[in-house]
Design a protein around this motif. Sequence first.
Motif, PDB file in Angstrom:
ATOM      1  N   PRO A  55       0.871  -1.155  -0.241  1.00 47.72           N
ATOM      2  CA  PRO A  55      -0.114   0.084  -0.237  1.00 47.72           C
ATOM      3  C   PRO A  55       1.064   1.013   0.306  1.00 47.72           C
ATOM      4  CG  PRO A  55       0.309  -1.022   1.855  1.00 47.72           C
ATOM      5  CD  PRO A  55       0.515  -1.907   1.155  1.00 47.72           C
ATOM      6  N   LYS A  56       0.622   2.194  -0.743  1.00 40.76           N
ATOM      7  CA  LYS A  56       0.955   3.135  -0.031  1.00 40.76           C
ATOM      8  C   LYS A  56       1.466   4.043   1.331  1.00 40.76           C
ATOM      9  CE  LYS A  56       0.961   4.063  -4.794  1.00 40.76           C
ATOM     10  NZ  LYS A  56       2.376   4.015  -5.653  1.00 40.76           N
ATOM     11  N   THR A  57       2.389   4.191   1.049  1.00 36.27           N
ATOM     12  CA  THR A  57       2.152   5.001   2.702  1.00 36.27           C
ATOM     13  C   THR A  57       2.961   6.369   2.818  1.00 36.27           C
ATOM     14  OG1 THR A  57       3.106   2.337   3.148  1.00 36.27           O
ATOM     15  CG2 THR A  57       3.348   4.369   4.547  1.00 36.27           C
ATOM     16  N   ALA A  58       2.100   7.231   3.660  1.00 39.50           N
ATOM     17  CA  ALA A  58       2.610   8.638   3.810  1.00 39.50           C
ATOM     18  C   ALA A  58       3.024   8.593   5.143  1.00 39.50           C
ATOM     19  CB  ALA A  58       0.564   9.620   3.621  1.00 39.50           C
ATOM     20  N   HIS A  59       4.403   9.741   4.952  1.00 41.43           N
ATOM     21  CA  HIS A  59       4.587   9.692   6.128  1.00 41.43           C
ATOM     22  C   HIS A  59       4.970  10.603   7.077  1.00 41.43           C
ATOM     23  CE1 HIS A  59       7.511   6.284   4.928  1.00 41.43           C
ATOM     24  NE2 HIS A  59       6.844   6.247   3.818  1.00 41.43           N
ATOM     25  N   ILE A  60       4.502  11.410   7.649  1.00 37.58           N
ATOM     26  CA  ILE A  60       4.284  12.548   9.234  1.00 37.58           C
ATOM     27  C   ILE A  60       5.221  11.867   9.944  1.00 37.58           C
ATOM     28  CG2 ILE A  60       2.412  13.649  10.440  1.00 37.58           C
ATOM     29  CD1 ILE A  60       0.151  12.284   9.400  1.00 37.58           C
ATOM     30  N   SER A  61       5.825  14.082   9.640  1.00 32.56           N
ATOM     31  CA  SER A  61       7.307  14.077  10.553  1.00 32.56           C
ATOM     32  C   SER A  61       6.677  14.922  11.487  1.00 32.56           C
ATOM     33  CB  SER A  61       8.335  13.845  10.130  1.00 32.56           C
ATOM     34  OG  SER A  61       8.800  12.945   9.210  1.00 32.56           O
ATOM     35  N   VAL A  62       6.891  14.826  12.791  1.00 31.01           N
ATOM     36  CA  VAL A  62       6.558  15.765  13.896  1.00 31.01           C
ATOM     37  C   VAL A  62       8.078  15.685  14.296  1.00 31.01           C
ATOM     38  CG1 VAL A  62       5.314  16.347  15.540  1.00 31.01           C
ATOM     39  CG2 VAL A  62       4.232  15.297  14.372  1.00 31.01           C
ATOM     40  N   THR A  63       8.617  17.068  14.653  1.00 39.04           N
ATOM     41  CA  THR A  63       9.716  17.601  14.769  1.00 39.04           C
ATOM     42  C   THR A  63       9.691  18.319  16.336  1.00 39.04           C
ATOM     43  OG1 THR A  63       9.517  20.196  14.356  1.00 39.04           O
ATOM     44  CG2 THR A  63      10.659  18.360  13.067  1.00 39.04           C
ATOM     45  N   ASP A  64      10.797  18.141  17.368  1.00 36.99           N
ATOM     46  CA  ASP A  64      10.793  18.967  18.826  1.00 36.99           C
ATOM     47  C   ASP A  64      10.425  20.075  18.739  1.00 36.99           C
ATOM     48  OD1 ASP A  64      12.974  19.618  17.433  1.00 36.99           O
ATOM     49  OD2 ASP A  64      14.025  19.370  19.705  1.00 36.99           O
ATOM     50  N   ALA A  65      10.525  20.940  17.491  1.00 39.23           N
ATOM     51  CA  ALA A  65       9.693  22.295  17.945  1.00 39.23           C
ATOM     52  C   ALA A  65       8.289  22.235  17.128  1.00 39.23           C
ATOM     53  CB  ALA A  65      11.223  23.283  16.818  1.00 39.23           C
ATOM     54  N   GLY A  66       7.476  21.361  17.016  1.00 38.57           N
ATOM     55  CA  GLY A  66       6.666  21.234  16.852  1.00 38.57           C
ATOM     56  C   GLY A  66       6.054  21.061  15.152  1.00 38.57           C
ATOM     57  N   ASP A  67       7.242  20.927  14.237  1.00 40.72           N
ATOM     58  CA  ASP A  67       6.848  21.889  12.635  1.00 40.72           C
ATOM     59  C   ASP A  67       6.861  19.788  12.104  1.00 40.72           C
ATOM     60  OD1 ASP A  67       8.232  23.698  12.796  1.00 40.72           O
ATOM     61  OD2 ASP A  67       9.881  23.038  12.666  1.00 40.72           O
ATOM     62  N   VAL A  68       5.517  19.758  11.348  1.00 45.37           N
ATOM     63  CA  VAL A  68       5.181  18.722  10.869  1.00 45.37           C
ATOM     64  C   VAL A  68       5.351  18.746   9.687  1.00 45.37           C
ATOM     65  CG1 VAL A  68       2.552  16.955  10.460  1.00 45.37           C
ATOM     66  CG2 VAL A  68       3.217  18.990  12.009  1.00 45.37           C
ATOM     67  N   PHE A  69       5.311  17.700   8.671  1.00 42.41           N
ATOM     68  CA  PHE A  69       6.645  17.884   7.607  1.00 42.41           C
ATOM     69  C   PHE A  69       5.287  15.949   7.044  1.00 42.41           C
ATOM     70  CE2 PHE A  69       9.451  19.938   9.576  1.00 42.41           C
ATOM     71  CZ  PHE A  69       9.580  20.128   8.408  1.00 42.41           C
ATOM     72  N   LEU A  70       4.685  15.848   6.034  1.00 40.82           N
ATOM     73  CA  LEU A  70       3.912  15.313   5.215  1.00 40.82           C
ATOM     74  C   LEU A  70       4.946  14.925   3.935  1.00 40.82           C
ATOM     75  CD1 LEU A  70       1.630  12.994   4.709  1.00 40.82           C
ATOM     76  CD2 LEU A  70       0.464  14.660   3.340  1.00 40.82           C
ATOM     77  N   ASP A  71       5.374  13.645   3.884  1.00 45.30           N
ATOM     78  CA  ASP A  71       6.558  13.318   2.965  1.00 45.30           C
ATOM     79  C   ASP A  71       7.342  13.687   2.729  1.00 45.30           C
ATOM     80  OD1 ASP A  71       5.018  10.812   2.527  1.00 45.30           O
ATOM     81  OD2 ASP A  71       3.501  11.524   1.575  1.00 45.30           O
ATOM     82  N   GLN A  72       7.959  14.385   3.923  1.00 48.18           N
ATOM     83  CA  GLN A  72       9.337  16.345   3.695  1.00 48.18           C
ATOM     84  C   GLN A  72       8.905  16.474   3.116  1.00 48.18           C
ATOM     85  OE1 GLN A  72      12.162  13.608   1.556  1.00 48.18           O
ATOM     86  NE2 GLN A  72      12.658  12.213   3.033  1.00 48.18           N
ATOM     87  N   GLN A  73       7.559  17.541   3.011  1.00 44.93           N
ATOM     88  CA  GLN A  73       7.607  18.814   2.922  1.00 44.93           C
ATOM     89  C   GLN A  73       6.296  19.515   4.350  1.00 44.93           C
ATOM     90  OE1 GLN A  73       3.580  19.042  -0.003  1.00 44.93           O
ATOM     91  NE2 GLN A  73       5.213  21.091  -1.057  1.00 44.93           N
ATOM     92  N   ARG A  74       7.019  20.609   4.720  1.00 48.70           N
ATOM     93  CA  ARG A  74       6.317  20.599   6.071  1.00 48.70           C
ATOM     94  C   ARG A  74       4.913  21.673   5.186  1.00 48.70           C
ATOM     95  NH1 ARG A  74       9.255  26.220   9.419  1.00 48.70           N
ATOM     96  NH2 ARG A  74       7.630  25.583  10.841  1.00 48.70           N
ATOM     97  N   LEU A  75       4.291  21.437   6.330  1.00 54.62           N
ATOM     98  CA  LEU A  75       2.435  21.640   6.350  1.00 54.62           C
ATOM     99  C   LEU A  75       2.472  22.524   7.360  1.00 54.62           C
ATOM    100  CD1 LEU A  75       1.169  18.851   4.808  1.00 54.62           C
ATOM    101  CD2 LEU A  75       1.384  21.232   3.566  1.00 54.62           C
TER     102      LEU A  75
END
Length: 137
Positions: free
Chosen positions: A59-79
């Motif tokens: 299945p296609k997988t989306a990666h969501i990253s949350v940094t310690d500063a509170g920044d949110v990235f969806l597939d390495q794109q900041r949102l």
Amino acid sequence: MSMLGDAESEDLVSEINVTPLVDVMLVLLTVFIVTAPLLMNAVKVKLPQASAEVAITTPKTAHISVTDAGDVFLDQQRLALEGLTPALGQLKQSHDPAVEIYADEHAQYGVVAKVLAAIQRAGISKFSFVMSPEVGK
């Protein structure tokens, strides 16, 4: 040798003696308590290798990253958090993605909770948290 008086010695005693039954049950309980931990150990088996050609659809997988500063990235794109739900909704329309959440261990709980709420609002039901294994244990 009945427990009744001499006048009633000829009557049969119609009571069931449960002492042997209790003894047997206690022995069985002891056996099960001793053998239960032995049954939990798995036997290590080396499985044979097979070369069957199977069409595996990942299945296609989306990666969501949350940094310690509170920044949110969806597939390495900041949102922004507000833009996460529409972006996930677009992914949901094109295909049913599985979401992997990479949250920093020092990320604020509130930000991660808002990310989970955005995933739920987008209608995505398959998500997981990705963690590194502990070292030295």
